[in-house]
Scaffold this motif. Structure first.
Motif, mmCIF file in Angstrom:
data_model
loop_
_atom_site.group_PDB
_atom_site.id
_atom_site.type_symbol
_atom_site.label_atom_id
_atom_site.label_comp_id
_atom_site.label_asym_id
_atom_site.label_seq_id
_atom_site.Cartn_x
_atom_site.Cartn_y
_atom_site.Cartn_z
ATOM 1 N N THR A 124 71.028 64.049 18.559
ATOM 2 C CA THR A 124 69.803 64.586 19.162
ATOM 3 C C THR A 124 70.245 65.433 20.560
ATOM 4 O O THR A 124 69.386 66.316 20.843
ATOM 5 C CB THR A 124 68.860 63.486 19.586
ATOM 6 N N THR A 183 63.211 65.352 16.755
ATOM 7 C CA THR A 183 61.940 65.583 16.370
ATOM 8 C C THR A 183 61.413 66.028 17.787
ATOM 9 O O THR A 183 61.921 66.008 18.657
ATOM 10 C CB THR A 183 61.134 64.543 15.914
ATOM 11 N N SER A 184 60.489 67.156 17.472
ATOM 12 C CA SER A 184 59.873 67.617 18.578
ATOM 13 C C SER A 184 58.578 66.848 19.151
ATOM 14 O O SER A 184 57.959 67.179 20.235
ATOM 15 C CB SER A 184 59.404 69.075 18.426
ATOM 16 N N ASP A 185 58.353 65.538 18.643
ATOM 17 C CA ASP A 185 57.398 64.664 19.068
ATOM 18 C C ASP A 185 57.610 63.955 20.147
ATOM 19 O O ASP A 185 58.880 63.907 20.771
ATOM 20 C CB ASP A 185 56.630 63.873 18.020
ATOM 21 N N ARG A 241 63.904 60.418 14.769
ATOM 22 C CA ARG A 241 63.827 59.543 13.757
ATOM 23 C C ARG A 241 65.136 58.874 13.251
ATOM 24 O O ARG A 241 66.178 59.890 13.199
ATOM 25 C CB ARG A 241 63.117 60.219 12.443
ATOM 26 N N GLN A 275 67.770 71.681 14.931
ATOM 27 C CA GLN A 275 66.815 71.426 13.966
ATOM 28 C C GLN A 275 67.364 71.805 12.431
ATOM 29 O O GLN A 275 66.512 71.567 11.664
ATOM 30 C CB GLN A 275 65.612 72.388 14.250
ATOM 31 N N LEU A 299 61.180 65.498 5.971
ATOM 32 C CA LEU A 299 61.811 65.817 7.100
ATOM 33 C C LEU A 299 61.207 67.343 7.633
ATOM 34 O O LEU A 299 61.187 67.586 8.793
ATOM 35 C CB LEU A 299 63.277 66.107 6.830
ATOM 36 N N LEU A 331 58.565 67.296 10.396
ATOM 37 C CA LEU A 331 59.212 67.040 11.740
ATOM 38 C C LEU A 331 59.744 68.122 12.469
ATOM 39 O O LEU A 331 60.337 68.212 13.784
ATOM 40 C CB LEU A 331 60.243 65.799 11.490
ATOM 41 N N GLY A 332 59.699 69.313 11.820
ATOM 42 C CA GLY A 332 60.301 70.417 12.425
ATOM 43 C C GLY A 332 61.744 70.677 11.967
ATOM 44 O O GLY A 332 62.308 71.551 12.815
ATOM 45 N N LEU A 333 62.058 70.152 11.124
ATOM 46 C CA LEU A 333 63.547 70.280 10.671
ATOM 47 C C LEU A 333 63.785 71.149 9.522
ATOM 48 O O LEU A 333 62.960 71.581 8.810
ATOM 49 C CB LEU A 333 64.028 68.833 10.346
#
Length: 663
Positions: A300, A482-484, A489, A594, A620, A623-625
């Motif tokens: 990350t 992830t951006s949340d 994850r 990402q 995925l 999730l912005g990936l």
């Protein structure tokens, strides 16, 4: 603070003493007393503090012309406020009296010389030395903690050096001082007092091999910096120059925390009266340091550099693979470093050879490569090509026996920051693969496990990976950012999800779509055939049980829920007792922000698109990936590895400061 020195008075002649600024000195007012004396009084010159120590329940403080009783438990301590300008320029007078009489029976005179002696380090962790009269010998964790920090001087700042800087007893470059922690000795007072007294800097025998100290005399010449404490020097008689009030030192760490080393070291300075045969220590000041731990960085953290090997084998070179990685690196805005064949000796498994981490102190941070004990073709690469200025090196050798496959660092990972049952792990937790508990199988070497545990800040978790042929945790798990709110994850390989996906495609009428379609020299397997293959199903479901066991450990030890886990379709088959990936293992990916470099699975083509790739994208990309599938089939997969095994990423350090946590 307890008195560190005592002075005995005399009626016949003056007494002379040296007092350290801010330190209490006990004055013995009872040893030499005039006959008939029942009381006493004390006075002192400006700059002397007089403290009467007594029990108010038993003794009443004198009022008016009355005096302190001699037969009660009344003690006298004194302090001096500042260093003296001249020898014996401060005075204390003790007068003795009969009961209720004002005329003194006799007097004792004490002449004092105040000296300011203090050993100071960056106890406030601000990057600078600040004078402190507080507790310097204790080291505390946490945001309200205190205590100085040392970096292990494990880089090589000078090209003239043959080894690590910590091995040099002489300074080879002034840049090396930046890796050390400053320490200042205050030694203010009349020059004449230092003719009869000396300052001695000491390191305990147990710490001598773990810390080095250089005395600095200013200037830009290397000769102005001399090692005065270290493995060969337990004490140093300070060479104070006339009029000198402060002397600067630089302190370096020589060893990381380990099995029998908590990371704490101490240094002290003593003021010693050398006028007698048995030299008397008047005062000692002690400071504590903690060695900065080696810290791993998870997927990350943003990527800085991606390392990969250029190789040539019976199948040809991996040139196409390198081009695909180069494109991915460009998208991720990081740097690609290719280790040529002449340096890797056709050892492509650069993830197994080393792990990137860093060390951090208030005054400086730098990356440190941890060289695994596997010692194959790449064994010299971390030391010869990565070690350098502001890039450190550490390794652990396995005594008596060679390394096993589980000692390779594809079997070493670290989670993102997590909170488990209210306990925070702001730097994540290290994950290492091991045998099933109590099974007696393969396990990472104890010296490596002990080293990782001793760092304290990323409490390791052992997982079950011995069911795999290679035996590495990166074969069944990975973390992605992830951006949340969760921020990441956990990806787990999932045979059951893969079998379910293939069953769905069969029911949709795509049973003849084939795995490995488009690959030369590789037998195709239709969805119908794979679902009908009892051995493949049995082997994959056995693997699912192994992964599920790890799933529960990871949920418990990392504080995860099912919502934090993404199951990536993957099949395995057994070769003897051990499992291998049936098609390229997609969890064994490289994560660059990402952008994900995922092994191309060559799954069944449905409407011209690989159904395995489409499934992974659907999991995925929301999730912005960004998923990029790279062909590693011949160069890596057929040799029992994938993209993660064949790459290594140096990442940005955590912004969080490790000393703010509580292990």
């Amino acid at each position: 603070m307890a008195p560190q020195n005592a002075v005995q008075l005399s009626l016949k002649k003056p007494t002379y003493a040296v007092c350290v600024v801010g330190i209490k000195t006990y004055v013995d007012v009872r040893s030499d007393v005039p006959k008939g004396a029942k009381a006493f009084g004390v006075s002192g010159s400006s700059g002397v503090g007089i403290i009467m120590v007594y029990d108010p329940a038993r003794v009443t403080e004198p009022a008016g012309k009355s005096h302190w009783p001699l037969d009660a438990d009344v003690d006298v301590t004194i302090t001096v406020d500042t260093a003296s300008k001249d020898l014996n320029d401060l005075k204390v007078k003790v007068s003795y009296f009969r009961q209720d009489e004002d005329r003194a029976l006799g007097h004792s005179v004490l002449y004092l010389t105040g000296v300011d002696v203090s050993l100071d380090v960056d106890t406030g962790r601000k990057g600078k030395v600040k004078r402190s009269r507080g507790d310097k010998k204790t080291w505390r964790w946490g945001p309200e903690g205190y205590g100085a920090i040392l970096l292990v001087n494990c880089d090589r700042d000078s090209p003239k050096s043959k080894g690590l800087d910590l091995a040099d007893s002489k300074l080879t470059t002034l840049d090396d001082l930046k890796d050390m922690s400053p320490m200042v000795l205050t030694c203010d007072g009349p020059d004449k007092v230092f003719d009869s007294h000396k300052l001695v800097l000491k390191v305990p025998l147990s710490d001598a091999r773990r810390v080095g100290v250089f005395c600095a005399r200013g200037g830009n010449s290397l000769s102005n910096y001399k090692q005065v404490l270290g493995p060969q020097h337990l004490f140093y008689e300070v060479e104070r120059q006339p009029g000198e009030r402060e002397i600067s030192f630089y302190v370096e760490g020589l060893a990381f925390p380990d099995t029998n080393f908590s990371g704490l070291v101490s240094l002290s300075v003593s003021l010693v009266d050398k006028r007698t045969l048995l030299e008397v220590t008047i005062f000692t000041d002690t400071v504590a340091f903690r060695m900065a731990p080696w810290i791993m960085t998870p997927n990350t953290q943003p990527p800085l550099e991606l390392f990969v090997c250029s190789v040539v084998d019976a199948h040809g070179s991996n040139e196409k693979f390198l081009r695909d990685l180069s494109d991915l690196v460009s998208k991720a805005n990081c740097k690609l470093i290719i280790c040529p064949w002449i340096e890797n000796r056709n050892d492509r498994w650069i993830q197994d050879e080393m792990e990137f981490g860093y060390v951090d102190a208030p005054h400086k941070s730098f990356p440190v490569v941890f060289d695994s004990p596997r010692n194959r073709g790449l064994k010299d690469f971390p030391y010869k090509r990565i070690l350098g200025p502001d890039f450190g090196y550490v390794t652990k050798e396995i005594p008596f026996a060679g390394a096993s496959g589980l000692d390779s660092f594809g079997n070493l990972d670290v989670s993102p920051p997590v909170t488990v049952g209210g306990k925070e792990y702001p730097l994540g937790r290290i994950l290492i693969g091991s045998s099933f508990p109590k099974s007696g199988g393969r396990r990472m070497a104890k010296v490596v496990r002990d080293f990782l545990k001793a760092q304290q800040v990323q409490a390791p978790v052992e997982l079950y990976s011995d069911w795999l042929s290679v035996g590495h945790v990166d074969e069944f798990l990975s973390f992605v950012p992830t951006s949340d709110q969760k921020g990441f994850r956990l990806l787990l390989a999932s045979p059951s999800v893969c079998l379910r996906l293939f069953q769905e495609k069969k029911e949709e009428g795509h049973g003849e779509a084939a795995q490995f379609d488009g690959l030369k020299n590789q037998a195709k397997r239709s969805i119908n055939e794979m679902l009908a293959d009892r051995r493949l199903r049995r082997d994959s479901l056995h693997v699912q049980k192994c992964i599920d066991w790890n799933r529960e450990v990871l949920k418990r030890e990392l504080g995860l829920t099912e919502q934090d886990i993404v199951d990536i379709p993957q099949l395995f088959y057994l070769q003897g007792p051990y499992a291998e990936a049936f098609f390229p293992d997609m969890v064994n990916m490289v994560v660059l922000g990402q952008h994900l470099g995922i092994p191309k699975p060559f799954g069944p083509l449905i409407n011209g698109r690989c159904c395995l790739e489409e499934k992974v994208r659907s999991l995925l990309e929301p999730l912005g990936l960004h998923c990029t599938f790279i062909d590693d089939f011949l160069s890596y997969h057929k040799l029992l590895g994938e993209i993660h095994c064949g790459t290594n990423v140096r990442r940005q350090p955590f912004p969080f400061k490790w000393w703010h946590m509580v292990p």
